[in-house]
Design a protein around this motif. Structure first.
Motif, PDB file in Angstrom:
ATOM      1  N   ILE A   1       0.825  -1.204   0.000  1.00 55.01           N
ATOM      2  CA  ILE A   1       0.000   0.000   0.000  1.00 55.01           C
ATOM      3  C   ILE A   1       0.864   1.262   0.000  1.00 55.01           C
ATOM      4  O   ILE A   1       2.085   1.194   0.043  1.00 55.01           O
ATOM      5  CB  ILE A   1      -0.979   0.001   1.197  1.00 55.01           C
ATOM      6  CG1 ILE A   1      -0.220  -0.085   2.522  1.00 55.01           C
ATOM      7  CG2 ILE A   1      -1.980  -1.137   1.074  1.00 55.01           C
ATOM      8  CD1 ILE A   1      -1.106   0.018   3.744  1.00 55.01           C
ATOM      9  N   ARG A   2       0.190   2.403  -0.021  1.00 54.22           N
ATOM     10  CA  ARG A   2       0.886   3.691  -0.116  1.00 54.22           C
ATOM     11  C   ARG A   2       1.859   3.923   1.043  1.00 54.22           C
ATOM     12  O   ARG A   2       2.938   4.462   0.862  1.00 54.22           O
ATOM     13  CB  ARG A   2      -0.150   4.814  -0.170  1.00 54.22           C
ATOM     14  CG  ARG A   2       0.466   6.163  -0.406  1.00 54.22           C
ATOM     15  CD  ARG A   2      -0.601   7.231  -0.444  1.00 54.22           C
ATOM     16  NE  ARG A   2       0.019   8.528  -0.457  1.00 54.22           N
ATOM     17  CZ  ARG A   2       0.029   9.331  -1.499  1.00 54.22           C
ATOM     18  NH1 ARG A   2      -0.579   8.977  -2.604  1.00 54.22           N
ATOM     19  NH2 ARG A   2       0.620  10.490  -1.427  1.00 54.22           N
ATOM     20  N   LYS A   3       1.482   3.488   2.245  1.00 54.46           N
ATOM     21  CA  LYS A   3       2.365   3.638   3.406  1.00 54.46           C
ATOM     22  C   LYS A   3       3.669   2.870   3.176  1.00 54.46           C
ATOM     23  O   LYS A   3       4.751   3.351   3.504  1.00 54.46           O
ATOM     24  CB  LYS A   3       1.666   3.143   4.668  1.00 54.46           C
ATOM     25  CG  LYS A   3       2.510   3.270   5.919  1.00 54.46           C
ATOM     26  CD  LYS A   3       1.768   2.695   7.103  1.00 54.46           C
ATOM     27  CE  LYS A   3       2.588   2.767   8.351  1.00 54.46           C
ATOM     28  NZ  LYS A   3       3.699   1.850   8.376  1.00 54.46           N
ATOM     29  N   ASN A   4       3.555   1.671   2.605  1.00 48.66           N
ATOM     30  CA  ASN A   4       4.748   0.887   2.281  1.00 48.66           C
ATOM     31  C   ASN A   4       5.611   1.604   1.253  1.00 48.66           C
ATOM     32  O   ASN A   4       6.844   1.557   1.319  1.00 48.66           O
ATOM     33  CB  ASN A   4       4.363  -0.496   1.750  1.00 48.66           C
ATOM     34  CG  ASN A   4       3.574  -1.308   2.738  1.00 48.66           C
ATOM     35  OD1 ASN A   4       2.383  -1.513   2.543  1.00 48.66           O
ATOM     36  ND2 ASN A   4       4.212  -1.766   3.784  1.00 48.66           N
ATOM     37  N   ALA A   5       4.971   2.273   0.305  1.00 46.97           N
ATOM     38  CA  ALA A   5       5.709   3.009  -0.725  1.00 46.97           C
ATOM     39  C   ALA A   5       6.476   4.170  -0.105  1.00 46.97           C
ATOM     40  O   ALA A   5       7.625   4.427  -0.473  1.00 46.97           O
ATOM     41  CB  ALA A   5       4.756   3.506  -1.805  1.00 46.97           C
ATOM     42  N   GLU A   6       5.848   4.857   0.844  1.00 39.29           N
ATOM     43  CA  GLU A   6       6.532   5.959   1.523  1.00 39.29           C
ATOM     44  C   GLU A   6       7.721   5.443   2.332  1.00 39.29           C
ATOM     45  O   GLU A   6       8.789   6.053   2.337  1.00 39.29           O
ATOM     46  CB  GLU A   6       5.545   6.713   2.418  1.00 39.29           C
ATOM     47  CG  GLU A   6       4.508   7.484   1.614  1.00 39.29           C
ATOM     48  CD  GLU A   6       3.363   8.009   2.462  1.00 39.29           C
ATOM     49  OE1 GLU A   6       3.307   7.696   3.672  1.00 39.29           O
ATOM     50  OE2 GLU A   6       2.521   8.731   1.892  1.00 39.29           O
ATOM     51  N   ASP A   7       7.542   4.291   3.012  1.00 38.88           N
ATOM     52  CA  ASP A   7       8.646   3.680   3.756  1.00 38.88           C
ATOM     53  C   ASP A   7       9.780   3.276   2.817  1.00 38.88           C
ATOM     54  O   ASP A   7      10.956   3.425   3.155  1.00 38.88           O
ATOM     55  CB  ASP A   7       8.158   2.446   4.524  1.00 38.88           C
ATOM     56  CG  ASP A   7       7.213   2.795   5.663  1.00 38.88           C
ATOM     57  OD1 ASP A   7       7.189   3.968   6.080  1.00 38.88           O
ATOM     58  OD2 ASP A   7       6.507   1.878   6.127  1.00 38.88           O
ATOM     59  N   LEU A   8       9.418   2.777   1.648  1.00 42.49           N
ATOM     60  CA  LEU A   8      10.418   2.364   0.669  1.00 42.49           C
ATOM     61  C   LEU A   8      11.234   3.557   0.175  1.00 42.49           C
ATOM     62  O   LEU A   8      12.456   3.464   0.022  1.00 42.49           O
ATOM     63  CB  LEU A   8       9.731   1.665  -0.507  1.00 42.49           C
ATOM     64  CG  LEU A   8      10.641   1.015  -1.527  1.00 42.49           C
ATOM     65  CD1 LEU A   8      11.324  -0.204  -0.928  1.00 42.49           C
ATOM     66  CD2 LEU A   8       9.861   0.620  -2.751  1.00 42.49           C
ATOM     67  N   MET A   9      10.568   4.694  -0.052  1.00 47.96           N
ATOM     68  CA  MET A   9      11.289   5.888  -0.500  1.00 47.96           C
ATOM     69  C   MET A   9      12.223   6.411   0.593  1.00 47.96           C
ATOM     70  O   MET A   9      13.320   6.876   0.302  1.00 47.96           O
ATOM     71  CB  MET A   9      10.297   6.967  -0.946  1.00 47.96           C
ATOM     72  CG  MET A   9       9.612   6.602  -2.248  1.00 47.96           C
ATOM     73  SD  MET A   9       8.657   7.917  -3.001  1.00 47.96           S
ATOM     74  CE  MET A   9       7.420   8.220  -1.779  1.00 47.96           C
ATOM     75  N   GLN A  10      11.801   6.291   1.858  1.00 52.64           N
ATOM     76  CA  GLN A  10      12.690   6.676   2.961  1.00 52.64           C
ATOM     77  C   GLN A  10      13.894   5.745   3.029  1.00 52.64           C
ATOM     78  O   GLN A  10      15.020   6.180   3.284  1.00 52.64           O
ATOM     79  CB  GLN A  10      11.935   6.652   4.288  1.00 52.64           C
ATOM     80  CG  GLN A  10      10.934   7.763   4.436  1.00 52.64           C
ATOM     81  CD  GLN A  10      10.134   7.645   5.726  1.00 52.64           C
ATOM     82  OE1 GLN A  10      10.234   6.649   6.445  1.00 52.64           O
ATOM     83  NE2 GLN A  10       9.344   8.658   6.002  1.00 52.64           N
ATOM     84  N   MET A  11      13.652   4.456   2.799  1.00 51.87           N
ATOM     85  CA  MET A  11      14.747   3.491   2.820  1.00 51.87           C
ATOM     86  C   MET A  11      15.739   3.764   1.680  1.00 51.87           C
ATOM     87  O   MET A  11      16.942   3.617   1.849  1.00 51.87           O
ATOM     88  CB  MET A  11      14.193   2.066   2.729  1.00 51.87           C
ATOM     89  CG  MET A  11      15.228   1.017   3.069  1.00 51.87           C
ATOM     90  SD  MET A  11      14.561  -0.642   3.122  1.00 51.87           S
ATOM     91  CE  MET A  11      13.461  -0.522   4.499  1.00 51.87           C
ATOM     92  N   GLU A  12      15.229   4.194   0.530  1.00 49.73           N
ATOM     93  CA  GLU A  12      16.114   4.537  -0.592  1.00 49.73           C
ATOM     94  C   GLU A  12      16.965   5.747  -0.243  1.00 49.73           C
ATOM     95  O   GLU A  12      18.142   5.806  -0.596  1.00 49.73           O
ATOM     96  CB  GLU A  12      15.282   4.802  -1.847  1.00 49.73           C
ATOM     97  CG  GLU A  12      16.109   4.974  -3.109  1.00 49.73           C
ATOM     98  CD  GLU A  12      16.566   6.407  -3.316  1.00 49.73           C
ATOM     99  OE1 GLU A  12      17.658   6.598  -3.892  1.00 49.73           O
ATOM    100  OE2 GLU A  12      15.840   7.318  -2.904  1.00 49.73           O
ATOM    101  N   ALA A  13      16.393   6.703   0.475  1.00 47.80           N
ATOM    102  CA  ALA A  13      17.167   7.875   0.909  1.00 47.80           C
ATOM    103  C   ALA A  13      18.262   7.455   1.886  1.00 47.80           C
ATOM    104  O   ALA A  13      19.398   7.955   1.811  1.00 47.80           O
ATOM    105  CB  ALA A  13      16.244   8.903   1.544  1.00 47.80           C
ATOM    106  N   LEU A  14      17.947   6.525   2.790  1.00 44.06           N
ATOM    107  CA  LEU A  14      18.962   6.006   3.710  1.00 44.06           C
ATOM    108  C   LEU A  14      20.061   5.265   2.956  1.00 44.06           C
ATOM    109  O   LEU A  14      21.243   5.379   3.296  1.00 44.06           O
ATOM    110  CB  LEU A  14      18.321   5.065   4.737  1.00 44.06           C
ATOM    111  CG  LEU A  14      17.433   5.699   5.791  1.00 44.06           C
ATOM    112  CD1 LEU A  14      16.735   4.623   6.604  1.00 44.06           C
ATOM    113  CD2 LEU A  14      18.253   6.601   6.695  1.00 44.06           C
ATOM    114  N   LEU A  15      19.663   4.517   1.925  1.00 46.50           N
ATOM    115  CA  LEU A  15      20.639   3.793   1.109  1.00 46.50           C
ATOM    116  C   LEU A  15      21.552   4.763   0.368  1.00 46.50           C
ATOM    117  O   LEU A  15      22.759   4.539   0.277  1.00 46.50           O
ATOM    118  CB  LEU A  15      19.921   2.868   0.117  1.00 46.50           C
ATOM    119  CG  LEU A  15      20.800   2.026  -0.798  1.00 46.50           C
ATOM    120  CD1 LEU A  15      21.600   1.019   0.000  1.00 46.50           C
ATOM    121  CD2 LEU A  15      19.952   1.317  -1.833  1.00 46.50           C
TER     122      LEU A  15
END
Length: 110
Positions: A57-71
């Motif tokens: 869902i959208r919340k997972n997508a937002e978490d994924l984008m944050q994880m990409e920023a951390l990466l």
């Protein structure tokens, strides 16, 4: 790693170097596979593989984008290509959000 190499080879993308990054290195407890790769065209890829039974869902997508920023901070590099490879059902709003932020979403893995 063999599966991901074979998957991208079918898409005619050849990698010079592939490195797996554990979610623990990014201080995350999510069950996700993360790969950093360099293609022969000198494009840098951040590849996230999600394999779950529940809907993405959208919340997972937002978490994924944050994880990409951390990466990006962890590797000290901004990635030209960001890809999500997913085998579970995908919410249309989550897909739209990712595509607006220049992600490629592939639903056909394995």
């Amino acid at each position: 790693m063999k599966d991901i190499t074979k998957y991208y080879l079918d898409k005619e993308i050849l990698f010079k170097e592939i490195e797996e990054v554990s979610p623990k290195e990014l201080k995350s407890r999510k069950k996700i596979k993360i790969f950093v790769a360099t293609s022969t065209n000198k494009d840098y890829y951040a590849i996230f593989i999600v394999d779950s039974k529940s809907r993405f869902i959208r919340k997972n997508a937002e978490d994924l984008m944050q994880m990409e920023a951390l990466l990006a901070d962890y590797k000290e590099h901004n990635f030209k290509k960001k890809e999500l490879i997913i085998s579970s059902p995908l919410c249309s709003k989550a897909k739209k959000l990712l595509e607006e932020n220049k992600w490629r979403v592939r639903v056909d893995f394995m």
